[in-house]
Design a protein around this motif. Sequence first.
Motif, PDB file in Angstrom:
ATOM      1  N   ARG A  33       5.905 -50.429   1.507  1.00  0.00           N
ATOM      2  CA  ARG A  33       5.188 -49.557   0.591  1.00  0.00           C
ATOM      3  C   ARG A  33       4.816 -50.276  -0.701  1.00  0.00           C
ATOM      4  NH1 ARG A  33       7.572 -43.599   0.130  1.00  0.00           N
ATOM      5  NH2 ARG A  33       5.616 -43.426  -1.003  1.00  0.00           N
ATOM      6  N   ASP A  34       4.698 -51.612  -0.618  1.00  0.00           N
ATOM      7  CA  ASP A  34       4.303 -52.372  -1.802  1.00  0.00           C
ATOM      8  C   ASP A  34       2.861 -52.087  -2.194  1.00  0.00           C
ATOM      9  OD1 ASP A  34       6.786 -53.511  -1.980  1.00  0.00           O
ATOM     10  OD2 ASP A  34       6.259 -55.264  -0.777  1.00  0.00           O
ATOM     11  N   THR A  35       2.103 -51.510  -1.269  1.00  0.00           N
ATOM     12  CA  THR A  35       0.707 -51.199  -1.576  1.00  0.00           C
ATOM     13  C   THR A  35       0.588 -49.987  -2.491  1.00  0.00           C
ATOM     14  OG1 THR A  35       0.580 -49.896   0.461  1.00  0.00           O
ATOM     15  CG2 THR A  35      -0.138 -52.189   0.584  1.00  0.00           C
ATOM     16  N   ASP A  36       1.655 -49.208  -2.616  1.00  0.00           N
ATOM     17  CA  ASP A  36       1.613 -48.036  -3.490  1.00  0.00           C
ATOM     18  C   ASP A  36       1.513 -48.478  -4.946  1.00  0.00           C
ATOM     19  OD1 ASP A  36       1.857 -46.466  -1.299  1.00  0.00           O
ATOM     20  OD2 ASP A  36       3.948 -45.901  -1.630  1.00  0.00           O
ATOM     21  N   PRO A  37       0.675 -47.811  -5.719  1.00  0.00           N
ATOM     22  CA  PRO A  37       0.587 -48.147  -7.145  1.00  0.00           C
ATOM     23  C   PRO A  37       1.873 -47.771  -7.867  1.00  0.00           C
ATOM     24  CG  PRO A  37      -0.671 -46.164  -6.658  1.00  0.00           C
ATOM     25  CD  PRO A  37      -0.228 -46.721  -5.335  1.00  0.00           C
ATOM     26  N   LEU A  38       2.052 -48.359  -9.031  1.00  0.00           N
ATOM     27  CA  LEU A  38       3.281 -48.145  -9.792  1.00  0.00           C
ATOM     28  C   LEU A  38       3.489 -46.677 -10.122  1.00  0.00           C
ATOM     29  CD1 LEU A  38       5.726 -49.323 -11.260  1.00  0.00           C
ATOM     30  CD2 LEU A  38       4.255 -49.677 -13.265  1.00  0.00           C
ATOM     31  N   TRP A  39       2.411 -45.976 -10.477  1.00  0.00           N
ATOM     32  CA  TRP A  39       2.555 -44.571 -10.867  1.00  0.00           C
ATOM     33  C   TRP A  39       3.070 -43.712  -9.717  1.00  0.00           C
ATOM     34  CZ3 TRP A  39      -0.216 -40.952  -8.154  1.00  0.00           C
ATOM     35  CH2 TRP A  39      -1.342 -41.402  -7.451  1.00  0.00           C
ATOM     36  N   LEU A  40       2.637 -44.054  -8.473  1.00  0.00           N
ATOM     37  CA  LEU A  40       3.097 -43.279  -7.325  1.00  0.00           C
ATOM     38  C   LEU A  40       4.564 -43.579  -7.021  1.00  0.00           C
ATOM     39  CD1 LEU A  40       2.358 -41.273  -5.128  1.00  0.00           C
ATOM     40  CD2 LEU A  40       1.632 -43.193  -3.686  1.00  0.00           C
ATOM     41  N   LYS A  41       4.952 -44.848  -7.184  1.00  0.00           N
ATOM     42  CA  LYS A  41       6.357 -45.201  -6.973  1.00  0.00           C
ATOM     43  C   LYS A  41       7.254 -44.499  -7.992  1.00  0.00           C
ATOM     44  CE  LYS A  41       5.455 -49.780  -5.002  1.00  0.00           C
ATOM     45  NZ  LYS A  41       5.619 -51.240  -5.163  1.00  0.00           N
ATOM     46  N   ILE A  42       6.774 -44.432  -9.238  1.00  0.00           N
ATOM     47  CA  ILE A  42       7.559 -43.762 -10.287  1.00  0.00           C
ATOM     48  C   ILE A  42       7.716 -42.277  -9.965  1.00  0.00           C
ATOM     49  CG2 ILE A  42       7.552 -43.055 -12.708  1.00  0.00           C
ATOM     50  CD1 ILE A  42       6.219 -45.738 -13.365  1.00  0.00           C
ATOM     51  N   ILE A  43       6.619 -41.653  -9.538  1.00  0.00           N
ATOM     52  CA  ILE A  43       6.675 -40.231  -9.173  1.00  0.00           C
ATOM     53  C   ILE A  43       7.627 -40.020  -8.001  1.00  0.00           C
ATOM     54  CG2 ILE A  43       5.354 -38.311  -8.205  1.00  0.00           C
ATOM     55  CD1 ILE A  43       2.958 -39.266  -9.814  1.00  0.00           C
ATOM     56  N   ASP A  44       7.518 -40.893  -6.998  1.00  0.00           N
ATOM     57  CA  ASP A  44       8.357 -40.778  -5.806  1.00  0.00           C
ATOM     58  C   ASP A  44       9.838 -40.895  -6.162  1.00  0.00           C
ATOM     59  OD1 ASP A  44       9.010 -40.551  -3.124  1.00  0.00           O
ATOM     60  OD2 ASP A  44       8.872 -42.705  -2.772  1.00  0.00           O
ATOM     61  N   GLN A  45      10.180 -41.919  -6.941  1.00  0.00           N
ATOM     62  CA  GLN A  45      11.578 -42.121  -7.317  1.00  0.00           C
ATOM     63  C   GLN A  45      12.072 -41.015  -8.247  1.00  0.00           C
ATOM     64  OE1 GLN A  45      13.635 -44.339  -5.950  1.00  0.00           O
ATOM     65  NE2 GLN A  45      11.881 -44.883  -4.662  1.00  0.00           N
ATOM     66  N   SER A  46      11.196 -40.553  -9.120  1.00  0.00           N
ATOM     67  CA  SER A  46      11.583 -39.468 -10.036  1.00  0.00           C
ATOM     68  C   SER A  46      11.906 -38.197  -9.262  1.00  0.00           C
ATOM     69  CB  SER A  46      10.459 -39.194 -11.039  1.00  0.00           C
ATOM     70  OG  SER A  46      10.208 -40.327 -11.837  1.00  0.00           O
ATOM     71  N   ILE A  47      11.082 -37.904  -8.264  1.00  0.00           N
ATOM     72  CA  ILE A  47      11.330 -36.713  -7.441  1.00  0.00           C
ATOM     73  C   ILE A  47      12.632 -36.859  -6.669  1.00  0.00           C
ATOM     74  CG2 ILE A  47      10.499 -35.419  -5.434  1.00  0.00           C
ATOM     75  CD1 ILE A  47       7.667 -35.864  -6.491  1.00  0.00           C
ATOM     76  N   ASN A  48      12.910 -38.078  -6.180  1.00  0.00           N
ATOM     77  CA  ASN A  48      14.180 -38.314  -5.484  1.00  0.00           C
ATOM     78  C   ASN A  48      15.368 -38.030  -6.393  1.00  0.00           C
ATOM     79  OD1 ASN A  48      13.323 -39.016  -2.915  1.00  0.00           O
ATOM     80  ND2 ASN A  48      13.046 -41.168  -3.431  1.00  0.00           N
ATOM     81  N   VAL A  49      15.290 -38.560  -7.613  1.00  0.00           N
ATOM     82  CA  VAL A  49      16.392 -38.366  -8.561  1.00  0.00           C
ATOM     83  C   VAL A  49      16.538 -36.888  -8.906  1.00  0.00           C
ATOM     84  CG1 VAL A  49      17.191 -38.835 -10.907  1.00  0.00           C
ATOM     85  CG2 VAL A  49      16.219 -40.687  -9.526  1.00  0.00           C
ATOM     86  N   ILE A  50      15.416 -36.244  -9.214  1.00  0.00           N
ATOM     87  CA  ILE A  50      15.451 -34.822  -9.577  1.00  0.00           C
ATOM     88  C   ILE A  50      15.990 -33.977  -8.426  1.00  0.00           C
ATOM     89  CG2 ILE A  50      14.017 -32.823 -10.149  1.00  0.00           C
ATOM     90  CD1 ILE A  50      12.179 -34.762 -11.691  1.00  0.00           C
ATOM     91  N   SER A  51      15.572 -34.315  -7.203  1.00  0.00           N
ATOM     92  CA  SER A  51      16.023 -33.536  -6.045  1.00  0.00           C
ATOM     93  C   SER A  51      17.534 -33.641  -5.863  1.00  0.00           C
ATOM     94  CB  SER A  51      15.303 -34.003  -4.776  1.00  0.00           C
ATOM     95  OG  SER A  51      15.691 -35.318  -4.419  1.00  0.00           O
ATOM     96  N   TYR A  52      18.088 -34.839  -6.097  1.00  0.00           N
ATOM     97  CA  TYR A  52      19.537 -34.994  -5.966  1.00  0.00           C
ATOM     98  C   TYR A  52      20.275 -34.274  -7.093  1.00  0.00           C
ATOM     99  CZ  TYR A  52      19.417 -38.204  -2.030  1.00  0.00           C
ATOM    100  OH  TYR A  52      19.252 -38.745  -0.780  1.00  0.00           O
ATOM    101  N   VAL A  53      19.710 -34.318  -8.285  1.00  0.00           N
ATOM    102  CA  VAL A  53      20.325 -33.589  -9.406  1.00  0.00           C
ATOM    103  C   VAL A  53      20.365 -32.096  -9.101  1.00  0.00           C
ATOM    104  CG1 VAL A  53      20.042 -32.909 -11.818  1.00  0.00           C
ATOM    105  CG2 VAL A  53      19.732 -35.307 -11.156  1.00  0.00           C
ATOM    106  N   ILE A  54      19.250 -31.568  -8.607  1.00  0.00           N
ATOM    107  CA  ILE A  54      19.191 -30.139  -8.274  1.00  0.00           C
ATOM    108  C   ILE A  54      20.136 -29.814  -7.120  1.00  0.00           C
ATOM    109  CG2 ILE A  54      17.697 -28.286  -7.424  1.00  0.00           C
ATOM    110  CD1 ILE A  54      15.385 -29.601  -8.909  1.00  0.00           C
TER     111      ILE A  54
END
Length: 209
Positions: A68-89
């Motif tokens: 998934r290196d083709t994904d732009p930085l903003w999409l990776k940030i969103i993806d990882q942020s959602i992962n973190v938020i989902s685990y927190v919730i």
Amino acid sequence: MDGLDLLKQHWNKDGDFPKVNKEEIRRMLYKSSSSLAKWIFFVSVIELFLGLAFNAWFFFFSDVEMGRDTDPLWLKIIDQSINVISYVITFYFIYTFFQAYYKIKNTNNTKDLLNDILASRKTVNQYISFNIYLIIISLTIGSISFIIEKHIFDKSTGEMMLYAIFTIIAVSIMGFFIIKLMKFYFRLIYIRLVNKLDKNYDELVQLED
């Protein structure tokens, strides 16, 4: 039919069956409710550990994640942020389930128990909704990643429209079946437990009348 249902069915009805007074029925309902709340908590913890194990496997061994290196930085940030938020919730829900179990287990007041059962039912419904929304968000991010990976915006208008339609149809079909499967799972596990809690709630209300 479990032991509690059997006792309630024969409560002061059958002369050959042990007599059970209201207080004994109430204690059994308390114990049953505590057991149900405990299982809701345990299942949510198991789900969390399975999710963590899957993500660990996906990260270390899956070529898909590494590709998934083709994904732009903003999409990776969103993806990882959602992962973190989902685990927190998820941790929040697990903590809430544990609190519900602890309260139900230690309460000696019928009114408090009734309120705890209602709160548990509400939390379970919120947990189910959260997981379904999380699936929808994950599918959306996956679709965006697919579009970027295939460089759809660099293609001609016709090809771009074709890819867009294909992606929407494929994701919609996949999302439909995944959500159906998840709803079936939640109905099989959580809704079944909540329905039993609701049954205990009704029985407790009848005992108080």
